[in-house]
Design an enzyme around this catalytic site. Structure first.
Site, mmCIF file in Angstrom:
data_model
loop_
_atom_site.group_PDB
_atom_site.id
_atom_site.type_symbol
_atom_site.label_atom_id
_atom_site.label_comp_id
_atom_site.label_asym_id
_atom_site.label_seq_id
_atom_site.Cartn_x
_atom_site.Cartn_y
_atom_site.Cartn_z
ATOM 1 N N ASP A 1 30.492 54.922 64.481
ATOM 2 C CA ASP A 1 29.052 55.187 64.403
ATOM 3 C C ASP A 1 28.802 56.179 63.276
ATOM 4 O O ASP A 1 29.219 57.335 63.354
ATOM 5 C CB ASP A 1 28.539 55.744 65.732
ATOM 6 N N ARG B 1 25.642 56.817 61.967
ATOM 7 C CA ARG B 1 24.209 57.066 61.864
ATOM 8 C C ARG B 1 23.901 58.558 61.770
ATOM 9 O O ARG B 1 24.643 59.391 62.266
ATOM 10 C CB ARG B 1 23.481 56.454 63.063
#
Length: 197
Positions: free
Chosen positions: A126, A128
């Site tokens: 991830d 983000r």
């Protein structure tokens, strides 16, 4: 931290009512939007979703994920509440980009799960940046949110960025035969709060 600047706003009529769409841009040129309905800068907690772009799910109706279903459900929830904010971050594939997402999907077609596929490609699970959402909330005058999410890490990240998450509201929609393994991987390996009673 990536800096955002506000660019412009417009009216956005949708199937779920009329939103105001606010456009933001990073110094890199990457663009993000916030969909706002009703008065959100009055100091009261605001129903909100921080949604990461998913072209395959949001626009192409893929059943490999639950993203499109979650976006629709969030827009419906904001309409029902009469006020709210959907922060739409252009962070495709949990931040790895569309082409890498296609590569990861290819590996998933061969039997890997979403976490294993990203790692095999040498990519983060991830990538983000949720601090972008904090900057958007700040611009909109939102200081407390009731967050539509199944992801406890998103709650923790937003809280660390200075957003007061007063409530987490489950958004369990879009499960189907094609994404069952994907959803279980999110629950088992990424701590998403799915399949709750």
């Amino acid at each position: 931290m990536n800096k955002l600047k506000f660019i412009a706003s417009c009216r956005l009529p949708t199937e779920w009512g009329v939103f105001t769409m606010h456009g933001f841009e990073e110094e890199s040129g990457q663009e993000h939007v916030a969909l706002v309905m009703g008065e959100v800068s009055d100091g009261l907690p605001v129903l909100s979703r921080v949604h990461s772009e998913c072209l395959t799910g949001d626009a192409l109706f893929s059943q490999k994920c639950d993203c499109g279903s979650q976006l629709k459900a969030a827009m419906q929830a904001v309409q029902a509440e009469g006020r709210g904010v959907i922060v739409y971050l252009r962070q495709e594939g949990r931040g790895i980009g569309l082409i890498n997402k296609i590569r990861a999907y290819h590996l998933q077609d061969q039997g890997l799960d979403t976490v294993e596929a990203n790692l095999q490609l040498g990519l983060p699970v991830d990538a983000r940046d949720f601090t972008l959402a904090q900057q958007i909330y700040e611009y909109l005058g939102v200081h407390a949110v009731k967050l539509l999410t199944n992801n406890p890490a998103k709650v923790e990240t937003l809280q660390a960025a200075g957003i007061n998450v007063v409530q987490r509201i489950a958004l369990q929609v879009g499960e189907n035969a094609e994404n069952e393994r994907y959803l279980h991987t999110k629950a088992d390996k990424m701590g998403h709060m799915l399949f709750e009673d």
